[in-house]
Design a protein around this motif. Structure first.
Motif, PDB file in Angstrom:
ATOM      1  N   THR A   1       0.816  -1.159   0.092  1.00 45.60           N
ATOM      2  CA  THR A   1       0.032  -0.283  -0.004  1.00 45.60           C
ATOM      3  C   THR A   1       0.846   1.277   0.091  1.00 45.60           C
ATOM      4  O   THR A   1       1.983   1.053   0.402  1.00 45.60           O
ATOM      5  CB  THR A   1      -0.962  -0.037   1.399  1.00 45.60           C
ATOM      6  OG1 THR A   1      -1.705   1.197   1.126  1.00 45.60           O
ATOM      7  CG2 THR A   1      -0.249   0.103   2.670  1.00 45.60           C
TER       8      THR A   1
ATOM      9  N   ILE B   1      -5.071   6.701  -1.102  1.00 45.90           N
ATOM     10  CA  ILE B   1      -4.460   5.541  -0.584  1.00 45.90           C
ATOM     11  C   ILE B   1      -4.712   4.292  -1.519  1.00 45.90           C
ATOM     12  O   ILE B   1      -5.941   3.952  -2.204  1.00 45.90           O
ATOM     13  CB  ILE B   1      -4.949   5.037   0.827  1.00 45.90           C
ATOM     14  CG1 ILE B   1      -5.223   5.910   1.763  1.00 45.90           C
ATOM     15  CG2 ILE B   1      -4.577   3.585   1.319  1.00 45.90           C
ATOM     16  CD1 ILE B   1      -3.807   6.547   1.991  1.00 45.90           C
ATOM     17  N   ARG B   2      -3.692   3.830  -2.142  1.00 44.77           N
ATOM     18  CA  ARG B   2      -3.680   2.575  -3.143  1.00 44.77           C
ATOM     19  C   ARG B   2      -3.085   1.614  -2.357  1.00 44.77           C
ATOM     20  O   ARG B   2      -2.313   1.222  -1.616  1.00 44.77           O
ATOM     21  CB  ARG B   2      -2.731   3.002  -4.301  1.00 44.77           C
ATOM     22  CG  ARG B   2      -3.113   4.517  -4.791  1.00 44.77           C
ATOM     23  CD  ARG B   2      -4.309   4.213  -5.634  1.00 44.77           C
ATOM     24  NE  ARG B   2      -4.543   5.451  -6.432  1.00 44.77           N
ATOM     25  CZ  ARG B   2      -4.622   5.852  -7.548  1.00 44.77           C
ATOM     26  NH1 ARG B   2      -4.109   5.115  -8.539  1.00 44.77           N
ATOM     27  NH2 ARG B   2      -5.008   7.268  -8.036  1.00 44.77           N
ATOM     28  N   LEU B   3      -3.820   0.155  -3.099  1.00 43.54           N
ATOM     29  CA  LEU B   3      -3.461  -1.025  -2.864  1.00 43.54           C
ATOM     30  C   LEU B   3      -2.601  -1.643  -4.100  1.00 43.54           C
ATOM     31  O   LEU B   3      -3.345  -1.342  -5.086  1.00 43.54           O
ATOM     32  CB  LEU B   3      -4.700  -1.856  -2.463  1.00 43.54           C
ATOM     33  CG  LEU B   3      -5.116  -1.673  -1.027  1.00 43.54           C
ATOM     34  CD1 LEU B   3      -6.307  -2.658  -0.846  1.00 43.54           C
ATOM     35  CD2 LEU B   3      -4.015  -1.740  -0.036  1.00 43.54           C
TER      36      LEU B   3
ATOM     37  N   GLU C   1      -8.607   3.786  -3.353  1.00 36.15           N
ATOM     38  CA  GLU C   1      -9.605   4.055  -2.191  1.00 36.15           C
ATOM     39  C   GLU C   1     -10.870   4.535  -2.491  1.00 36.15           C
ATOM     40  O   GLU C   1     -11.957   4.638  -1.920  1.00 36.15           O
ATOM     41  CB  GLU C   1      -9.169   4.751  -0.975  1.00 36.15           C
ATOM     42  CG  GLU C   1      -8.815   6.200  -1.075  1.00 36.15           C
ATOM     43  CD  GLU C   1      -8.578   7.055   0.114  1.00 36.15           C
ATOM     44  OE1 GLU C   1      -9.235   6.783   1.240  1.00 36.15           O
ATOM     45  OE2 GLU C   1      -7.565   7.742   0.100  1.00 36.15           O
TER      46      GLU C   1
ATOM     47  N   LYS D   1     -11.156  -4.130   1.274  1.00 41.08           N
ATOM     48  CA  LYS D   1      -9.953  -3.725   2.184  1.00 41.08           C
ATOM     49  C   LYS D   1     -10.392  -4.335   3.373  1.00 41.08           C
ATOM     50  O   LYS D   1      -9.597  -5.213   3.901  1.00 41.08           O
ATOM     51  CB  LYS D   1     -10.015  -2.282   2.667  1.00 41.08           C
ATOM     52  CG  LYS D   1      -9.221  -1.857   3.631  1.00 41.08           C
ATOM     53  CD  LYS D   1      -9.191  -0.383   4.223  1.00 41.08           C
ATOM     54  CE  LYS D   1     -10.467  -0.213   4.841  1.00 41.08           C
ATOM     55  NZ  LYS D   1     -10.191   1.028   5.699  1.00 41.08           N
TER      56      LYS D   1
ATOM     57  N   TRP E   1      -3.793   0.942   8.328  1.00 39.47           N
ATOM     58  CA  TRP E   1      -4.443   2.140   7.647  1.00 39.47           C
ATOM     59  C   TRP E   1      -4.215   3.239   8.172  1.00 39.47           C
ATOM     60  O   TRP E   1      -3.715   4.236   7.413  1.00 39.47           O
ATOM     61  CB  TRP E   1      -6.120   1.937   7.736  1.00 39.47           C
ATOM     62  CG  TRP E   1      -6.779   2.869   6.769  1.00 39.47           C
ATOM     63  CD1 TRP E   1      -7.338   3.981   7.230  1.00 39.47           C
ATOM     64  CD2 TRP E   1      -6.888   2.943   5.493  1.00 39.47           C
ATOM     65  NE1 TRP E   1      -8.008   4.715   6.202  1.00 39.47           N
ATOM     66  CE2 TRP E   1      -7.684   3.903   5.106  1.00 39.47           C
ATOM     67  CE3 TRP E   1      -6.433   2.022   4.257  1.00 39.47           C
ATOM     68  CZ2 TRP E   1      -7.936   4.359   3.828  1.00 39.47           C
ATOM     69  CZ3 TRP E   1      -7.041   2.395   3.052  1.00 39.47           C
ATOM     70  CH2 TRP E   1      -7.783   3.654   3.010  1.00 39.47           C
TER      71      TRP E   1
ATOM     72  N   GLN F   1       4.546   4.342   2.641  1.00 43.70           N
ATOM     73  CA  GLN F   1       4.333   3.008   1.964  1.00 43.70           C
ATOM     74  C   GLN F   1       4.584   2.155   2.922  1.00 43.70           C
ATOM     75  O   GLN F   1       5.328   2.107   3.814  1.00 43.70           O
ATOM     76  CB  GLN F   1       4.975   2.719   0.477  1.00 43.70           C
ATOM     77  CG  GLN F   1       6.727   3.009   0.640  1.00 43.70           C
ATOM     78  CD  GLN F   1       7.337   3.044  -0.499  1.00 43.70           C
ATOM     79  OE1 GLN F   1       6.557   3.166  -1.748  1.00 43.70           O
ATOM     80  NE2 GLN F   1       8.542   2.520  -0.341  1.00 43.70           N
TER      81      GLN F   1
END
Length: 121
Positions: free
Chosen positions: A34, A45-47, A64, A73, A87, A99
């Protein structure tokens, strides 16, 4: 800006609505990381999910802001045993790069059965 594709979560995995939409099984996930993307006035926020098996070498980045992200998530947190507070650790402080690796499948020694999972500390 075009709308984000919808994330659909099921018991066997997830799919993202797009032209090449296919089910991504939980067992095909090799690594989940992330990061926070600074968009000047907001953060996103990115996965980043990496795969193995038939999807080896492929990855998908999810925002997100995508519909279905919160459900995904939540499932990922429990299925892959993410560290508590991950988170909040990514979100704060605002507008600062951040990250983390949330999950990496442990390598399977040759000749052994089940693959073990690990969570980086």
């Amino acid at each position: 800006m075009k709308p984000y594709p919808v994330i659909h979560v099921g018991s066997d995995g997830f799919r993202v609505s797009s032209a090449e939409s296919q089910l991504v099984s939980w067992s095909s996930i090799r690594r989940i990381s992330t990061y926070k993307m600074d968009l000047v006035t907001t953060d996103d926020i990115r996965l980043l999910i990496e795969f193995d098996g038939t999807l080896a070498g492929m990855e998908i980045e999810l925002s997100e802001e995508q519909p279905g992200f919160d459900q995904l998530k939540s499932v990922l947190e429990h299925h892959f045993d993410f560290q508590l507070g991950w988170w909040e650790a990514i979100v704060k402080p605002p507008f600062e790069p951040n990250q983390s690796v949330l999950y990496v499948r442990a390598e399977q020694p040759a000749g052994e059965g089940a693959t073990r999972s690990s969570r980086p500390r």
